[in-house]
Design an enzyme around this catalytic site. Structure first.
Site, short mmCIF file in Angstrom:
data_model
loop_
_atom_site.label_atom_id
_atom_site.label_comp_id
_atom_site.label_asym_id
_atom_site.label_seq_id
_atom_site.Cartn_x
_atom_site.Cartn_y
_atom_site.Cartn_z
CG ASP A 165 28.80 -17.17 -28.54
OD1 ASP A 165 28.98 -17.33 -27.32
OD2 ASP A 165 28.10 -17.93 -29.24
CG ASP B 212 29.03 -12.16 -25.73
OD1 ASP B 212 29.39 -12.78 -26.73
OD2 ASP B 212 29.03 -12.64 -24.58
CD GLU C 136 32.73 -19.42 -26.23
OE1 GLU C 136 32.40 -20.11 -25.27
OE2 GLU C 136 31.93 -19.12 -27.13
CG HIS D 146 28.25 -16.89 -19.41
ND1 HIS D 146 29.46 -16.58 -20.00
CD2 HIS D 146 27.45 -17.31 -20.41
CE1 HIS D 146 29.38 -16.80 -21.30
NE2 HIS D 146 28.17 -17.24 -21.58
CG ASP D 147 29.19 -20.72 -21.04
OD1 ASP D 147 27.97 -20.51 -20.91
OD2 ASP D 147 29.85 -20.33 -22.02
C1 NOJ Z 1 29.08 -19.83 -25.79
C2 NOJ Z 1 28.40 -19.05 -24.73
O1 NOJ Z 1 29.34 -18.69 -23.75
C3 NOJ Z 1 27.29 -19.91 -24.18
O2 NOJ Z 1 26.69 -19.34 -23.06
C4 NOJ Z 1 26.28 -20.13 -25.28
O3 NOJ Z 1 25.30 -21.05 -24.86
C5 NOJ Z 1 26.94 -20.69 -26.54
N1 NOJ Z 1 28.17 -20.03 -26.86
C6 NOJ Z 1 26.03 -20.56 -27.73
O4 NOJ Z 1 25.95 -19.21 -28.13
#
Ligand code: NOJ
Ligand code: CA
Length: 566
Positions: free
Chosen positions: A234, A132, A293, A353-354
């Site tokens: 990310d 990542d 992402e 994970h979000d």
């Molecule tokens: C996306 C990530 O998936 C998330 O977990 C993170 O808080 C934010 N980007 C900031 O890096």
């Protein structure tokens, strides 16, 4: 083509056919270009949130040796690659997404030697490793930022986004932070504001400054040279901000960030050239991959970042937000189906994970029937499936009280927003006190259902969700049509029934899914009904194919997958 005509008949009886943009052109490109197996396109990628996967040294935090100990489990599950959420040194304000050193491994996860061993052991099992890369921002504890904030003259000053305020009490513009409030923080010692799209402890890097760009591209090379197979980038489409720092237009919303149209703080045109530069670096190595992402962007924008000279993939998150209905799920596949697939390969994500877990979104109590339908959809669509740890055993979100929260978003907004801890609870390996994850109390609460919902139990139960995932992965692995064949919808109705074909020149796979609790019948045209079908997967112990008079009956929440040779 007779089957397509039959769809018209179904329409008159209340079925809505899928309006497919799939063209003969697309199919020819597929056959021509996609003859060899490619791990990132034809395989299945499994996301590990290292903190919560397996703790090998009894400190309550998952680590690299913990992951190493589970590689055989992952190989048996049948995954082709693992994506590790960040493992670099980090003060963990945002659990690794605030990086303090891009070239190291956080000691809580292990050493660089452990990382090399993990890489070798994964590769020995045919499992690729994706890192990542969090390059939009660093931790405020990163030496670059410590230098940068120390004086206006410091050589690292321009590594971050520093601006004068409109006046001593007002920030440079109206931009907000994803995690709440203003996106600017005033630094009294130098009298300027710095921009942070996420927490104030995550200052944004200044990608317009050449030394930053060079350093970032070096980070790619550093990990590629170590032999990692790819990257998840990310929030990559936020790297560039408007060069004139114009205010974002306002729209209706509750918090500042959601009340703005992100015209000037995100998704700026400069990104496209950079994406191409990143791809050139990846292509200096063999079979390396990047998935972006695409934050705040819809699937149409995501697609623009992908292609033979751009990223291999960009996340389309529509499946994370689908309602439980055949129509809603099928809609997620629709857009990609209109594209030239050789240039724009889709990916399909139901968990990460979000976001709240699919088992919590769709599962009824502790029942898993719906999760089998969802899994079958995810793993038979065209596009690379991404799984998230624990999805394969139907882990549910944990519920926390205020003192148990760990995620900065939850801490700030609870109880209005619960944050993202729910989907990050420790992996449930067995029914012991800390779910076989750790020998001590873990950093985050274990779900109470781990006493019965765990890997050990599900391995022993042939009807379990875990066995169902394993079966689907195995079937996908053995079928070129499922990996890269064309996607041909047969029908779907608004609520219950979805059916489609996956087809290449040698085989046809028919996927029939009943999203509803009552029985339904799938009507097949003569070309399909009269084929010699073999039963590949059934979630309801169907013993034979069972097509009668052109109808395939499905019981409530049943998955039925059939195959025939062309
Ligand atoms: C996306 C990530 O998936 C998330 O977990 C993170 O808080 C934010 N980007 C900031 O890096
Ligand atoms: Ca540990």
């Amino acid at each position: 083509m007779k089957d397509i005509a039959f769809v018209d008949i179904l329409l008159r009886f209340g079925f809505i056919p899928f309006s497919t943009g799939m063209s003969a052109r697309t199919q020819i490109i597929e056959v021509g270009v996609m003859s060899d197996w490619l791990w990132w396109r034809d395989g299945v990628i499994y996301q590990i949130y290292p903190r919560s996967f397996a703790d090998s040294n009894g400190d309550g935090i998952g680590d690299l040796n913990g992951i190493m100990g589970k590689l055989d489990y992952l190989a048996d599950l049948g995954v082709d690659a693992i994506w590790l959420s960040p493992i670099y040194p980090s003060p963990d304000v945002d659990f690794g997404y605030d990086v303090a050193d891009y070239y190291g491994i956080d000691p809580k996860y292990g050493s660089m030697d452990d990382f090399h061993r993990l890489l070798d052991e994964a590769h020995a099992r045919g499992i690729r490793v994706i890192m990542d890369l969090v390059l939009n921002h660093t931790s405020d504890q990163h030496p670059w930022f410590i230098q940068s904030r120390s004086s206006r003259e410091n050589p690292y000053r321009d590594w971050y986004i520093w601006r004068d305020g409109r006046n001593p009490h007002s920030p440079p513009n109206n931009w907000g932070s994803v995690f709440g409030g203003r996106g600017w923080k005033f630094d009294p010692s130098t009298g300027q504001w710095y921009y942070h799209m996420f927490a104030p402890q995550q200052p944004d890097l200044n990608w317009r400054y050449e030394p930053v760009r060079q350093e970032m591209l070096n980070i790619f090379r550093y990990w590629l040279d170590k032999g990692v197979d790819g990257f998840r980038l990310d929030v990559f489409n936020e790297y560039f901000k408007d060069d004139q720092f114009r205010d974002n237009p306002w729209k209706l919303g509750i918090r500042r960030f959601e009340s703005q149209k992100h015209v000037y703080d995100a998704d700026r045109p400069e990104m496209m050239e950079l994406v191409e530069a990143i791809r050139l670096i990846l292509d200096e190595y063999s079979q390396r991959y990047a998935v972006g992402e695409t934050y705040l962007a819809d699937e149409k924008r995501a697609v623009e970042f992908t292609g033979l000279s751009r990223l291999h993939a960009a996340f389309d998150f529509s499946l994370l937000h689908s309602k439980w209905s055949a129509a809603s799920f099928m809609k997620t596949a629709q857009y990609w189906d209109t594209l030239n697939i050789a240039d724009h390969w889709p990916n399909n994500v139901m968990n990460n994970h979000d976001n709240p877990r699919s088992a919590s979104r769709y599962g009824r109590g502790e029942k898993d029937e719906r999760l089998k339908v969802a899994a079958a959809f995810l793993l038979t669509l065209r596009g690379t499936p991404f799984l998230y740890q624990g999805e394969e055993i139907g882990m549910r979100d944990i519920h926390l009280n205020a003192s148990e929260l760990r995620d900065p978003v939850g801490k700030k907004y609870w109880p209005l927003k619960v944050g993202r801890d729910g989907c990050r609870s420790p992996m449930q390996w067995d029914g012991s006190e800390f779910s076989g994850f750790s020998s001590v109390k873990p950093w985050l609460k274990v779900h109470p259902n781990h006493t019965f919902r765990n890997v050990e139990n599900q391995l022993q139960d042939p009807e379990s969700l875990l066995h169902f995932y394993r079966k689907l992965l195995q079937v996908r692995k053995s079928s070129k049509a499922l990996q890269r064949g064309m996607f041909q919808p047969i029908t779907f109705d608004p609520q219950r029934l979805a059916a489609y074909l996956r087809q290449d020149d040698s085989e046809t796979v028919l996927v029939a899914l009943n999203f509803g609790r009552r029985k339904v019948r799938l009507g097949l045209g003569p070309d399909l009904a009269n084929r010699d079908w073999e039963l590949l997967v059934s979630s309801k112990n169907r013993s034979a194919v069972g097509i009668k008079n052109r109808w395939l009956p499905l019981s409530g929440e049943e998955v039925c997958i059939l195959k025939s040779w062309n």
